[in-house]
Design an enzyme around this catalytic site. Sequence first.
Site, PDB file in Angstrom:
ATOM      1  N   SER A   1       0.743  -1.202  -0.102  1.00  0.00           N
ATOM      2  CA  SER A   1       0.096   0.103   0.008  1.00  0.00           C
ATOM      3  C   SER A   1       0.819   1.250  -0.093  1.00  0.00           C
ATOM      4  O   SER A   1       1.814   1.292   0.742  1.00  0.00           O
ATOM      5  CB  SER A   1      -0.878   0.040   1.303  1.00  0.00           C
ATOM      6  OG  SER A   1      -1.260   1.282   1.494  1.00  0.00           O
TER       7      SER A   1
ATOM      8  N   THR B   1       0.275   3.485   1.835  1.00  0.00           N
ATOM      9  CA  THR B   1       0.513   3.782   3.196  1.00  0.00           C
ATOM     10  C   THR B   1       1.980   3.719   3.721  1.00  0.00           C
ATOM     11  O   THR B   1       2.374   4.271   4.742  1.00  0.00           O
ATOM     12  CB  THR B   1      -0.655   2.961   3.974  1.00  0.00           C
ATOM     13  OG1 THR B   1      -0.712   3.528   5.249  1.00  0.00           O
ATOM     14  CG2 THR B   1      -0.017   1.718   4.244  1.00  0.00           C
TER      15      THR B   1
ATOM     16  N   TYR C   1      -2.035  -0.924  10.862  1.00  0.00           N
ATOM     17  CA  TYR C   1      -2.362  -1.427   9.490  1.00  0.00           C
ATOM     18  C   TYR C   1      -1.127  -1.202   8.691  1.00  0.00           C
ATOM     19  O   TYR C   1      -0.624  -1.976   7.957  1.00  0.00           O
ATOM     20  CB  TYR C   1      -3.370  -1.095   8.866  1.00  0.00           C
ATOM     21  CG  TYR C   1      -3.741  -1.127   7.567  1.00  0.00           C
ATOM     22  CD1 TYR C   1      -3.831  -2.417   6.836  1.00  0.00           C
ATOM     23  CD2 TYR C   1      -3.581   0.079   6.701  1.00  0.00           C
ATOM     24  CE1 TYR C   1      -4.014  -2.183   5.378  1.00  0.00           C
ATOM     25  CE2 TYR C   1      -3.597   0.154   5.375  1.00  0.00           C
ATOM     26  CZ  TYR C   1      -3.729  -1.178   4.623  1.00  0.00           C
ATOM     27  OH  TYR C   1      -3.667  -1.197   3.233  1.00  0.00           O
TER      28      TYR C   1
ATOM     29  N   LYS D   1       2.057  -3.742   6.598  1.00  0.00           N
ATOM     30  CA  LYS D   1       2.456  -3.595   5.283  1.00  0.00           C
ATOM     31  C   LYS D   1       4.062  -3.374   5.020  1.00  0.00           C
ATOM     32  O   LYS D   1       4.614  -4.045   4.453  1.00  0.00           O
ATOM     33  CB  LYS D   1       1.691  -2.483   4.319  1.00  0.00           C
ATOM     34  CG  LYS D   1       0.144  -2.895   4.350  1.00  0.00           C
ATOM     35  CD  LYS D   1      -0.244  -3.919   3.384  1.00  0.00           C
ATOM     36  CE  LYS D   1      -1.530  -4.189   3.153  1.00  0.00           C
ATOM     37  NZ  LYS D   1      -1.920  -5.541   2.746  1.00  0.00           N
TER      38      LYS D   1
HETATM   39  N1  UFG Z   1     -12.584  11.302   3.175  1.00  0.00           N
HETATM   40  C1  UFG Z   1     -13.601  12.231   3.492  1.00  0.00           C
HETATM   41  N2  UFG Z   1     -14.770  11.802   4.101  1.00  0.00           N
HETATM   42  C2  UFG Z   1     -14.897  10.369   4.114  1.00  0.00           C
HETATM   43  C3  UFG Z   1     -13.848   9.580   3.951  1.00  0.00           C
HETATM   44  C4  UFG Z   1     -12.634  10.015   3.275  1.00  0.00           C
HETATM   45  O1  UFG Z   1     -13.567  13.389   3.593  1.00  0.00           O
HETATM   46  O2  UFG Z   1     -16.125   9.781   4.742  1.00  0.00           O
HETATM   47  C5  UFG Z   1     -11.291  11.905   2.705  1.00  0.00           C
HETATM   48  C6  UFG Z   1     -10.073  11.585   3.319  1.00  0.00           C
HETATM   49  O3  UFG Z   1      -9.861  12.596   4.483  1.00  0.00           O
HETATM   50  C7  UFG Z   1      -8.827  11.595   2.332  1.00  0.00           C
HETATM   51  C8  UFG Z   1      -9.873  10.914   1.262  1.00  0.00           C
HETATM   52  O4  UFG Z   1     -11.150  11.330   1.220  1.00  0.00           O
HETATM   53  O5  UFG Z   1      -8.557  12.995   2.013  1.00  0.00           O
HETATM   54  C9  UFG Z   1      -9.677   9.834   0.855  1.00  0.00           C
HETATM   55  O6  UFG Z   1      -9.905   8.941   2.241  1.00  0.00           O
HETATM   56  P1  UFG Z   1      -9.832   7.314   2.154  1.00  0.00           P
HETATM   57  O7  UFG Z   1     -10.250   6.883   3.421  1.00  0.00           O
HETATM   58  O8  UFG Z   1     -10.804   6.704   1.031  1.00  0.00           O
HETATM   59  O9  UFG Z   1      -8.314   6.798   1.646  1.00  0.00           O
HETATM   60  P2  UFG Z   1      -7.006   7.027   2.372  1.00  0.00           P
HETATM   61  O10 UFG Z   1      -6.290   7.889   1.444  1.00  0.00           O
HETATM   62  O11 UFG Z   1      -7.082   7.743   3.960  1.00  0.00           O
HETATM   63  O12 UFG Z   1      -6.521   5.486   2.639  1.00  0.00           O
HETATM   64  C10 UFG Z   1      -6.236   4.709   1.650  1.00  0.00           C
HETATM   65  C11 UFG Z   1      -6.656   3.253   2.137  1.00  0.00           C
HETATM   66  C12 UFG Z   1      -5.694   2.983   3.136  1.00  0.00           C
HETATM   67  C13 UFG Z   1      -4.290   2.979   2.608  1.00  0.00           C
HETATM   68  C14 UFG Z   1      -4.088   4.713   2.303  1.00  0.00           C
HETATM   69  C15 UFG Z   1      -2.711   5.151   2.009  1.00  0.00           C
HETATM   70  O13 UFG Z   1      -7.940   3.147   2.571  1.00  0.00           O
HETATM   71  O14 UFG Z   1      -5.696   1.214   3.181  1.00  0.00           O
HETATM   72  O15 UFG Z   1      -4.940   4.907   1.372  1.00  0.00           O
HETATM   73  O16 UFG Z   1      -2.301   4.816   0.748  1.00  0.00           O
HETATM   74  F1  UFG Z   1      -3.290   2.615   3.546  1.00  0.00           F
END
Ligand code: UFG
Length: 338
Positions: free
Chosen positions: A124, A126, A149, A153
């Site tokens: 990931s 991440t 998590y 990874k």
């Molecule tokens: N977001 C919102 N509201 C929500 C959910 C998300 O505004 O209800 C925003 C977050 O703040 C972020 C973007 O949408 O700016 C993406 O958020 P996600 O939770 O969809 O994804 P992340 O980038 O936080 O996390 C993803 C994967 C993880 C991984 C990470 C790093 O879910 O498994 O990318 O690559 F670790």
Amino acid sequence: MKVLLAGGAGYIGSHTAIEIAKLGHDIVIADDFSNSKPEAINRVRTIIGKDFPFYELDIADKEKLRALFEAEKPEAVIHFAGYKAVGESVAKPIAYYRNNLDTTLTLLEVMKEYDCHNLIFSSSATVYGAPDEVPIKETAVVGRCTNPYGWTKYMIEVILDGAAFADKELSVVLLRYFNPVGAHESGLIGEDPQGIPNNLMPFISQVAIGKRECLSVFGNDYDTKDGTGVRDYIHVVDLANGHACALNYAAAHKGIEVFNLGTSIGYSVLDMVKAFEEANGVKVPYKIVDRRPGDIAECYADATKSRELLGWKANKTLVDMCRDSWNWQSKNPNGYDA
Ligand code: UFG
């Protein structure tokens, strides 16, 4: 090639099963359904149009995994078997380390016993933590993870690096996924989060269908074009095809290599809301709330290495991603549950 998809009933595994079967690989899926549903396997069979072996087992159960290898003799393994919820990992770190590391170690031991030398691992973005610069190259600093998590990874990448160094027969490809979204164009399979979705696209889909009232946008004061978080959203079918390319790469090279799987384009949360509304003719009410702890401002890939060495690039557009996510959601309002 005969390929075992460990944890292959989940979101990314099920899409990968279809893409690699389409290319003529023989597939075997193993999953314990700890975060997936048997119905996903039925639907993969429907899409592929033929049967394949399925084993309900925990990949960390060595005796059962040995029996699978004895019966199937896979030549390659794609390893998706791990827990993946960031927030849950903070609450249950031991369960995350135990499960994600155990599945990997058991796979490595059993693969060695049965002379299986090709391993593709679901890593990931991440592992990059808060990147020093975007777009992120594979050579960027890793290991500044912000949750258990992410650490699993990172640790698994370290374990696989050591395994490949010690065993010159082994080929390992680490695939660092950016943000997978979308679904198979049939609308038969897709992401089926349990409970309240953590990720943006399933949350948007559930708001659009009326299951949730409003999207909370986590912060609009980041240093980005509109203040909301920027990510590299990639269609899950493009991501699945990256695994097919990785299988070819592993078969042709020994040692370990790491690739980003992303589009190299960053979209903000508000870009995603707007694109979803426009692509599907639906409304997605949202409100701005505080930042979510642990989030970063911007994260998108430099995918040059994947293009040059794997011969892979993402082809699908943001409209494809939004349309296919909605197609899955609207045809399956309760996911795989009837
Ligand atoms: N977001 C919102 N509201 C929500 C959910 C998300 O505004 O209800 C925003 C977050 O703040 C972020 C973007 O949408 O700016 C993406 O958020 P996600 O939770 O969809 O994804 P992340 O980038 O936080 O996390 C993803 C994967 C993880 C991984 C990470 C790093 O879910 O498994 O990318 O690559 F670790």
